[in-house]
Design an enzyme around this catalytic site. Sequence first.
Site, mmCIF file in Angstrom:
data_model
loop_
_atom_site.group_PDB
_atom_site.id
_atom_site.type_symbol
_atom_site.label_atom_id
_atom_site.label_comp_id
_atom_site.label_asym_id
_atom_site.label_seq_id
_atom_site.Cartn_x
_atom_site.Cartn_y
_atom_site.Cartn_z
ATOM 1 N N ASN A 1 0.802 -1.208 0.000
ATOM 2 C CA ASN A 1 0.000 0.000 0.000
ATOM 3 C C ASN A 1 0.845 1.273 0.000
ATOM 4 O OD1 ASN A 1 -2.425 1.514 0.127
ATOM 5 N ND2 ASN A 1 -2.171 1.750 2.318
ATOM 6 N N SER B 1 -4.087 2.034 -8.520
ATOM 7 C CA SER B 1 -4.836 3.268 -8.738
ATOM 8 C C SER B 1 -5.473 3.207 -10.115
ATOM 9 C CB SER B 1 -3.887 4.467 -8.678
ATOM 10 O OG SER B 1 -4.526 5.647 -9.136
ATOM 11 N N TYR C 1 3.706 8.924 -11.285
ATOM 12 C CA TYR C 1 2.756 8.174 -10.455
ATOM 13 C C TYR C 1 1.942 7.182 -11.283
ATOM 14 C CZ TYR C 1 -0.958 7.145 -7.126
ATOM 15 O OH TYR C 1 -1.849 6.502 -6.314
ATOM 16 N N VAL D 1 -8.353 9.169 -3.334
ATOM 17 C CA VAL D 1 -8.619 8.842 -1.936
ATOM 18 C C VAL D 1 -8.075 9.982 -1.071
ATOM 19 C CG1 VAL D 1 -8.239 7.160 -0.073
ATOM 20 C CG2 VAL D 1 -8.344 6.377 -2.446
ATOM 21 N N THR E 1 -6.117 11.295 1.600
ATOM 22 C CA THR E 1 -5.005 10.845 2.440
ATOM 23 C C THR E 1 -4.058 12.027 2.633
ATOM 24 O OG1 THR E 1 -3.575 10.214 0.578
ATOM 25 C CG2 THR E 1 -5.076 8.504 1.433
#
Length: 166
Positions: free
Chosen positions: A3, A56, A72, A107, A109
């Site tokens: 994760n 993702s 990413y 998400v 975060t």
Amino acid sequence: MNNAAIFHTGFFIDQKTEDYRNILDTNLLAPAIFSREAVLSMKKRDAQGHIINISSIAGSHFDAIFVPIGLYGTTKSGMQGLSSELRHEIIQNKLNIKVTSINPGLVTTNMTNDLIKERAKQNICTYSLEAIDIAEAVIYVLETPERVEVPQITLIPHKSPFILSK
């Protein structure tokens, strides 16, 4: 479960080689090493197991993302490829290990808070998932019967477009 991830906003062409190495090491190399070691450990002990990779939607839809996210998306695409390759090798080795790639949209975060705040300043409504949503997806795949394997799950916030745009 893999994760860990880092995210550099900004253009790929403006980032330093050190930034490339950090994101590749964290988002792709570390999960590959963890997965290898987990499989070898389970194989040695003839154990049943489940490897869950948090990827993702940027890994499969980054052509449609117009927010600069550097490497990413590339690393998350690699993570999805890693999950597929790992699953194929596990099948060929006749191991009792499942592999799942969970591919969430945005998400909330610590990693994404600045992006969400910046979009809010620009009056852009940005829906996002919460960490609990991902945790519940993990629980779902772990609770499947032994005869069922869920190779991928894609999660997006309700009422939101599939991807982020300007």
